[in-house]
Design an enzyme around this catalytic site. Structure first.
Site, short mmCIF file in Angstrom:
data_model
loop_
_atom_site.label_atom_id
_atom_site.label_comp_id
_atom_site.label_asym_id
_atom_site.label_seq_id
_atom_site.Cartn_x
_atom_site.Cartn_y
_atom_site.Cartn_z
N HIS A 190 50.23 46.46 35.57
CA HIS A 190 49.17 45.68 36.24
C HIS A 190 49.60 44.26 36.59
CE1 HIS A 190 44.75 44.90 36.99
NE2 HIS A 190 44.87 46.18 37.35
N HIS A 290 47.17 54.25 46.08
CA HIS A 290 46.32 53.56 45.10
C HIS A 290 44.87 53.75 45.53
CE1 HIS A 290 44.39 49.80 43.49
NE2 HIS A 290 45.11 50.11 42.44
#
Length: 393
Positions: A190, A290
């Site tokens: 992340h 994504h």
């Protein structure tokens, strides 16, 4: 004005709807009665997208909805300043809705317009663990019962620029717990983990059977991504914060990625996702879009995934930690079965356009309720360390 033909479908209305949990839907309508849906969700920046749509609406009312490429190029190039998360996310929703209209007008799925399908179904994965990864063994078991064969989880909580190596050991333990359940697992750093710590964590995960590591570094560091790729054999994935093929270019040319993860709601819609996918194939890079977002974005991703040979796996947000019982992936669908997960896969949708039917009445109702209640747009949390300094979320 746009280029037109004798069969043009003229855009008569452009609307945006802010709906829970954190999504921004786009609705286009044409004079001859076609309706297309798009999604311009940019998590944490909803108002900016709404502002961008004030401009797009002014510019493209009266244009030919059939002219998808003309509209895309005009939206991208004609205002001189271009690119970035806000402008590209707004363009994304517009573009997705235009493809939906095109498919409905011609009576075929979007994937047929992209050259037809190269697979009958797409592999998908679900999320476990949330922002503060924990209880992953039980969560993986639940996902397996839902039909998944793969999951993704965050690697760590907040870390300092350099921190104690002890904080990384829990990541390995969680990966082993998930793998012991028989599930494949992707590990999302992340962008929270800076270079010195990322090297250590990637090496610790070497040999643990990880499907990929995602955003092991911040997206501003393509050279460092390449360095990391030479250090470990784990496939490296990134792309949600790269907003066009131009931003993917240094990653591809630098051999920095094994898996490209463009977000269809951020990168310029279906049109640009297709271009990025083809570009990735040139460099032998897999495609795994994504999509921790809503059903329209997911349908758009699947439309591309079934038509691109280098597609690998698709993220889906069903019961993700940002969602709620009354605002989840299936909430705004008239027929949720279109996204049914069986043996780790979703069957290719066969309906015209994006292949989904949006419950428009519910979208309008929830958007009005949201507005009347004065609910603020979603914001990501702000994390600080023990010394008070800002940490990457």
């Amino acid at each position: 004005m746009s280029l037109k033909t004798s069969a043009s479908s003229i855009i008569s209305k452009i609307e945006v709807f802010r709906v829970p949990p954190r999504w921004l839907f786009v609705r286009l309508e044409t004079v001859d009665g076609f309706v297309g849906w798009g999604e311009s969700t940019l998590e944490g920046h909803t108002e900016a997208i709404e502002g961008a749509f004030a401009d797009l609406t002014q510019r493209f009312l009266g244009w030919d909805a059939d002219g998808i490429e003309d509209i895309w190029q005009t939206a991208y190039r004609a205002r001189f300043y271009r690119g970035g998360p806000v402008l590209m996310s707004a363009l994304s929703g517009l573009d997705i809705a235009l493809w939906d209209i095109k498919g409905k007008k011609l009576g075929v799925p979007v994937w047929q317009l992209l050259g037809g399908k190269v697979r009958d179904r797409v592999r998908v994965y679900g999320w476990i663990g949330g922002d503060h990864p924990s209880a992953v063994r039980e969560a993986a078991r639940e996902r397996k019962e839902q039909g998944f064969t793969a999951v993704k989880m965050n690697a760590t909580e907040a870390l300092a620029w350099l921190d104690s190596p002890e904080l990384l050991k829990g990541t390995v333990e969680r990966v082993r717990e998930v793998r012991a359940s028989g599930m494949d697992v992707g590990v999302d750093f992340h962008g929270r983990v800076h270079k010195g710590m990322a090297r250590q964590l990637a090496k610790l995960l070497e040999g643990e059977g990880v499907l990929f590591i995602e955003e092991p570094l911040l997206p501003t560091q393509p050279s460092e991504f390449a360095d990391l790729g030479r250090l470990v054999s784990i496939p490296i994935a990134a792309g949600e914060r790269l907003y066009s093929r131009y931003e993917f270019r240094p990653y591809f040319e630098g051999h920095a990625l094994d898996v490209a993860q463009p977000d269809v709601s951020h990168c310029g819609g279906i049109s640009e996702l297709v271009r990025i996918a083809s570009m990735a194939e040139t460099y032998d890079v897999a495609l795994a879009p994504h999509c921790p977002l809503g059903p329209i974005a997911l349908a758009a991703c699947i439309s591309v995934g079934v038509s691109k040979l280098n597609f690998f796996i698709q993220e889906m947000s069903w019961q993700m930690h940002y969602n709620s019982d009354d605002a989840d992936l299936f909430t705004y669908l008239a027929d949720p079965s279109v996204f049914a997960v069986r043996d780790g896969y979703i069957t290719t949708p066969s309906g015209p356009g994006l292949g989904i039917i949006i419950n428009e009445e519910l979208v309008r109702t929830r958007a009005k309720e949201h507005s009347r209640a004065g609910v603020e747009a979603w914001r990501n949390p702000i994390w600080r360390g023990e010394d008070g300094s800002i940490r990457e979320w």
